[in-house]
Design an enzyme around this catalytic site. Structure first.
Site, PDB file in Angstrom:
ATOM      1  N   ARG A   1     -29.380   3.505  35.295  1.00 15.56           N
ATOM      2  CA  ARG A   1     -28.463   2.356  35.321  1.00 15.56           C
ATOM      3  C   ARG A   1     -28.277   1.787  33.906  1.00 15.56           C
ATOM      4  O   ARG A   1     -27.258   1.981  33.265  1.00 15.56           O
ATOM      5  CB  ARG A   1     -28.997   1.271  36.268  1.00 15.56           C
ATOM      6  CG  ARG A   1     -27.989   0.160  36.587  1.00 15.56           C
ATOM      7  CD  ARG A   1     -27.805  -0.882  35.524  1.00 15.56           C
ATOM      8  NE  ARG A   1     -29.042  -1.630  35.234  1.00 15.56           N
ATOM      9  CZ  ARG A   1     -29.133  -2.530  34.259  1.00 15.56           C
ATOM     10  NH1 ARG A   1     -28.104  -2.789  33.485  1.00 15.56           N
ATOM     11  NH2 ARG A   1     -30.271  -3.146  34.028  1.00 15.56           N
ATOM     12  N   ASP A   2     -29.305   1.139  33.389  1.00 14.14           N
ATOM     13  CA  ASP A   2     -29.147   0.481  32.089  1.00 14.14           C
ATOM     14  C   ASP A   2     -28.904   1.507  31.001  1.00 14.14           C
ATOM     15  O   ASP A   2     -28.099   1.295  30.092  1.00 14.14           O
ATOM     16  CB  ASP A   2     -30.409  -0.333  31.769  1.00 14.14           C
ATOM     17  CG  ASP A   2     -30.158  -1.381  30.707  1.00 14.14           C
ATOM     18  OD1 ASP A   2     -29.082  -1.353  30.099  1.00 14.14           O
ATOM     19  OD2 ASP A   2     -31.041  -2.218  30.474  1.00 14.14           O
TER      20      ASP A   2
ATOM     21  N   CYS B   1     -26.048  -2.321  26.202  1.00 17.74           N
ATOM     22  CA  CYS B   1     -25.313  -3.225  27.092  1.00 17.74           C
ATOM     23  C   CYS B   1     -23.881  -3.252  26.591  1.00 17.74           C
ATOM     24  O   CYS B   1     -23.643  -3.606  25.437  1.00 17.74           O
ATOM     25  CB  CYS B   1     -25.901  -4.637  27.093  1.00 17.74           C
ATOM     26  SG  CYS B   1     -24.877  -5.794  28.027  1.00 17.74           S
TER      27      CYS B   1
ATOM     28  N   ASN C   1     -33.203   0.846  25.915  1.00 17.23           N
ATOM     29  CA  ASN C   1     -34.515   0.323  26.329  1.00 17.23           C
ATOM     30  C   ASN C   1     -35.603   1.118  25.619  1.00 17.23           C
ATOM     31  O   ASN C   1     -35.371   2.222  25.152  1.00 17.23           O
ATOM     32  CB  ASN C   1     -34.721   0.528  27.832  1.00 17.23           C
ATOM     33  CG  ASN C   1     -33.799  -0.320  28.666  1.00 17.23           C
ATOM     34  OD1 ASN C   1     -32.705   0.107  28.984  1.00 17.23           O
ATOM     35  ND2 ASN C   1     -34.231  -1.502  29.009  1.00 17.23           N
TER      36      ASN C   1
HETATM   37  C1  LIG Z   1     -27.372  -6.962  30.358  1.00 17.56           C
HETATM   38  C2  LIG Z   1     -26.863  -6.005  31.359  1.00 17.56           C
HETATM   39  O1  LIG Z   1     -27.089  -4.849  31.203  1.00 17.56           O
HETATM   40  S1  LIG Z   1     -25.956  -6.605  32.644  1.00 17.56           S
HETATM   41  C3  LIG Z   1     -25.081  -5.200  33.252  1.00 17.56           C
HETATM   42  C4  LIG Z   1     -23.866  -4.846  32.426  1.00 17.56           C
HETATM   43  N1  LIG Z   1     -22.726  -5.676  32.729  1.00 17.56           N
HETATM   44  C5  LIG Z   1     -21.975  -5.485  33.817  1.00 17.56           C
HETATM   45  O2  LIG Z   1     -22.235  -4.607  34.611  1.00 17.56           O
HETATM   46  C6  LIG Z   1     -20.818  -6.445  33.967  1.00 17.56           C
HETATM   47  C7  LIG Z   1     -20.235  -6.311  35.309  1.00 17.56           C
HETATM   48  N2  LIG Z   1     -19.098  -7.237  35.491  1.00 17.56           N
HETATM   49  C8  LIG Z   1     -18.274  -7.120  36.519  1.00 17.56           C
HETATM   50  O3  LIG Z   1     -18.395  -6.219  37.334  1.00 17.56           O
HETATM   51  C9  LIG Z   1     -17.157  -8.151  36.664  1.00 17.56           C
HETATM   52  O4  LIG Z   1     -17.126  -8.941  35.507  1.00 17.56           O
HETATM   53  C10 LIG Z   1     -17.380  -9.055  37.913  1.00 17.56           C
HETATM   54  C11 LIG Z   1     -17.116  -8.250  39.157  1.00 17.56           C
HETATM   55  C12 LIG Z   1     -18.778  -9.633  37.949  1.00 17.56           C
HETATM   56  C13 LIG Z   1     -16.412 -10.219  37.859  1.00 17.56           C
HETATM   57  O5  LIG Z   1     -15.092  -9.731  37.635  1.00 17.56           O
HETATM   58  P1  LIG Z   1     -13.839 -10.584  38.158  1.00 17.56           P
HETATM   59  O6  LIG Z   1     -12.605  -9.855  37.730  1.00 17.56           O
HETATM   60  O7  LIG Z   1     -14.015 -11.999  37.714  1.00 17.56           O
HETATM   61  O8  LIG Z   1     -14.031 -10.465  39.723  1.00 17.56           O
HETATM   62  P2  LIG Z   1     -13.232 -11.192  40.883  1.00 17.56           P
HETATM   63  O9  LIG Z   1     -14.222 -11.794  41.795  1.00 17.56           O
HETATM   64  O10 LIG Z   1     -12.155 -12.091  40.302  1.00 17.56           O
HETATM   65  O11 LIG Z   1     -12.524  -9.979  41.650  1.00 17.56           O
HETATM   66  C14 LIG Z   1     -11.497  -9.199  41.033  1.00 17.56           C
HETATM   67  C15 LIG Z   1     -11.357  -7.869  41.774  1.00 17.56           C
HETATM   68  O12 LIG Z   1     -12.552  -7.106  41.569  1.00 17.56           O
HETATM   69  C16 LIG Z   1     -13.127  -6.748  42.832  1.00 17.56           C
HETATM   70  N3  LIG Z   1     -14.577  -6.832  42.701  1.00 17.56           N
HETATM   71  C17 LIG Z   1     -15.320  -7.937  42.463  1.00 17.56           C
HETATM   72  N4  LIG Z   1     -16.621  -7.619  42.436  1.00 17.56           N
HETATM   73  C18 LIG Z   1     -16.695  -6.287  42.644  1.00 17.56           C
HETATM   74  C19 LIG Z   1     -17.775  -5.392  42.757  1.00 17.56           C
HETATM   75  N5  LIG Z   1     -19.039  -5.812  42.624  1.00 17.56           N
HETATM   76  N6  LIG Z   1     -17.508  -4.104  42.995  1.00 17.56           N
HETATM   77  C20 LIG Z   1     -16.232  -3.674  43.113  1.00 17.56           C
HETATM   78  N7  LIG Z   1     -15.168  -4.474  43.031  1.00 17.56           N
HETATM   79  C21 LIG Z   1     -15.400  -5.780  42.802  1.00 17.56           C
HETATM   80  C22 LIG Z   1     -12.617  -7.791  43.808  1.00 17.56           C
HETATM   81  O13 LIG Z   1     -12.658  -7.292  45.110  1.00 17.56           O
HETATM   82  C23 LIG Z   1     -11.232  -8.011  43.275  1.00 17.56           C
HETATM   83  O14 LIG Z   1     -10.401  -6.948  43.718  1.00 17.56           O
HETATM   84  P3  LIG Z   1      -8.855  -7.175  44.097  1.00 17.56           P
HETATM   85  O15 LIG Z   1      -8.206  -7.615  42.826  1.00 17.56           O
HETATM   86  O16 LIG Z   1      -8.415  -5.834  44.576  1.00 17.56           O
HETATM   87  O17 LIG Z   1      -8.855  -8.247  45.142  1.00 17.56           O
END
Ligand SMILES: CC(=O)SCCNC(=O)CCNC(=O)[C@H](O)C(C)(C)COP(=O)(O)OP(=O)(O)OC[C@H]1O[C@@H](n2cnc3c(N)ncnc32)[C@H](O)[C@@H]1OP(=O)(O)O
Length: 316
Positions: free
Chosen positions: A15-16, A240, A249
Site C-alpha cells: 500500500r504505502d 506519499c 518507509n
Molecule cells: C500519508 C499517506 O500515505 S495517506 C494515503 C495517500 N493519500 C491518499 O490516498 C489520498 C486519497 N484521497 C482521496 O481518495 C480523495 O481525496 C477523497 C476520496 C478522500 C476525497 O475526494 P473528494 O473528491 O472530495 O470526494 P467526494 O466525497 O467529493 O466524492 C467525489 C466522487 O468520488 C467518489 N469517491 C469518494 N470516495 C471514494 C472512495 N473511497 N473510493 C472510490 N470513490 C470515491 C464519490 O463517490 C464521488 O463520485 P461521483 O462524483 O461519481 O458521485
C-alpha cells in the site's frame, strides 16, 4: 535496557510502498508480491487502499488484488480507507482491518483528502459503525505526527487530540506516521511516553519513513519507550503522493534484521523476506534503497567475503 522479547512488524509496502511509485504494477504483479510477503510469515499486511482511484491510480485495482491474493488464515490483511465509500468497498472485499487516516496538520490533511481535520474525523463515525457491525478490526493513522512539510512542527497536543478522537471511535490501534521522515529519536521518545501514559489501553504503532536516514534510530527510541508495533515497506518502497519530498518507509528487511540481531523475535522469516524484496526490486525495475538487500545479512558476511577472496585467488 530490557528490550522486548517480541515485536509485531506490519508490512505496508503493497500500500504505502506502491502508492507513490511511478511504475504501475499489474494486479498480477501485486498479487505475487503480497503472496511472497505472506510466505515470509507476516501476521499483518496492508495490501491496498480504497481511496478515489484518480487520487492514487496505482491502487485503483484494490478489489481485484484482494480477490486474488492467497490469504493465510490468521493473517490480518488490512486496507487504508478515507471515508464511508471506501469502507463499503473494503468490507465488500472481506478485509480484516480498516485503517483510517487523518493528518495532524490541517494543511497536509487538505492536500491529502480535501477536508479539514474536523471533517475527516466526523466522516469516520459512519465508518466505525460499519466496521463494528461487520466485526472488522478498526485502526487509525495519525499522518504527519512528527512534523509537516507544509507547517513544520506539529504540536504534541494536536497528535494527542487526534489519538483521543480515534480512541472515542473505538479503534483497536493507532499508528503514528512520520510521513516525510521528520522525526528524531528524542521526539519519538517524548511523544510515545506521553501517549502511552494518556492512552494506556490503546495499541500504539510507529510508521517511519527513512527520508533522512533516521528511521532505525527512531525505532530504537520507540522500543525504549515501550512501543512494540512497527511498520516497514519491503525493499524500502514508498512515499506519499501528497507530501513533497517524501520517500520510502524503512525497509522491512532492515528493520527485521536489526530486531533479530538485537534478540527480538518478529515471527518473520528473513530469508523469505529478502526474496520478496528482490522480487519487489525486479518488479519496480530499479534499485530499491534497502541496505540488507545490498549488503546481505550479518551472518552471511564472512561467507561472502571468503567466497570473494577465493574467487580472486582463483582468478589470480
Ligand atoms: C500519508 C499517506 O500515505 S495517506 C494515503 C495517500 N493519500 C491518499 O490516498 C489520498 C486519497 N484521497 C482521496 O481518495 C480523495 O481525496 C477523497 C476520496 C478522500 C476525497 O475526494 P473528494 O473528491 O472530495 O470526494 P467526494 O466525497 O467529493 O466524492 C467525489 C466522487 O468520488 C467518489 N469517491 C469518494 N470516495 C471514494 C472512495 N473511497 N473510493 C472510490 N470513490 C470515491 C464519490 O463517490 C464521488 O463520485 P461521483 O462524483 O461519481 O458521485
Amino acid at each position: 535496557m530490557d528490550w522486548p522479547a517480541q515485536v509485531t512488524v506490519r508490512e505496508v509496502g503493497p500500500r504505502d510502498g506502491l502508492q507513490a511509485e511511478a511504475r504501475i504494477l499489474s494486479t498480477e504483479e501485486k498479487v505475487r508480491l503480497i503472496d511472497a510477503l505472506t510466505e515470509a510469515g507476516f501476521g499483518r499486511i496492508e495490501v491496498t487502499s480504497f481511496v478515489h482511484p484518480g487520487a492514487v491510480p496505482q491502487l485503483a485495482d484494490a478489489e481485484a488484488v484482494l480477490a486474488r491474493i492467497r490469504r493465510r488464515p490468521g493473517v490480518i490483511y488490512s486496507a487504508l480507507v478515507p471515508n464511508r465509500r471506501g469502507a463499503e468497498r473494503a468490507l465488500a472485499c472481506g478485509v480484516d482491518e480498516i485503517s483510517l487516516f487523518v493528518s495532524a496538520s490541517e494543511t497536509h490533511n487538505r492536500h491529502n483528502v480535501r477536508r479539514s481535520i474536523a471533517e475527516s474525523l466526523a466522516g469516520f463515525v459512519p465508518v466505525a459503525e460499519l466496521a463494528a457491525a461487520a466485526g472488522v478490526r478498526l485502526s487509525g493513522y495519525v499522518v504527519t505526527a512528527f512534523g509537516c512539510p507544509y507547517e513544520g512542527d506539529v504540536p504534541e497536543e494536536q497528535v494527542e487530540r487526534i489519538v483521543g478522537a480515534y480512541r472515542d471511535l473505538g479503534v483497536a490501534a493507532v499508528y503514528l506516521g512520520d510521513t516525510t521522515g521528520m522525526a528524531n529519536p528524542a521526539q519519538v521518545d517524548r511523544l510515545c511516553r506521553l501517549l502511552k501514559q494518556r492512552f494506556p489501553d490503546l495499541e500504539l504503532g510507529l510508521h517511519f519513513h527513512n527520508t533522512r536516514g533516521a528511521a532505525l534510530a527512531n525505532v530504537v527510541a520507540g522500543l525504549q519507550a515501550g512501543i512494540t508495533v512497527y511498520d516497514g515497506a519491503v525493499g524500502g518502497l514508498g512515499g506519499c503522493p501528497y507530501a513533497p519530498g517524501a520517500t520510502g518507509n524503512v525497509a522491512t528487511e532492515d528493520l527485521v534484521h536489526m530486531l533479530h540481531e538485537m534478540g527480538i523475535a518478529t515471527g518473520v522469516d528473513l530469508d523469505r523476506l529478502l526474496a520478496a524484496a528482490r522480487l519487489a526490486q525486479e518488479l519496480m525495475g530499479r534499485e530499491l534503497p534497502g541496505f540488507v538487500l545490498k549488503a546481505g545479512k550479518r551472518s552471511d558476511l564472512v561467507r561472502s567475503v571468503q567466497a570473494r577472496q577465493a574467487a580472486r585467488e582463483a582468478e589470480g
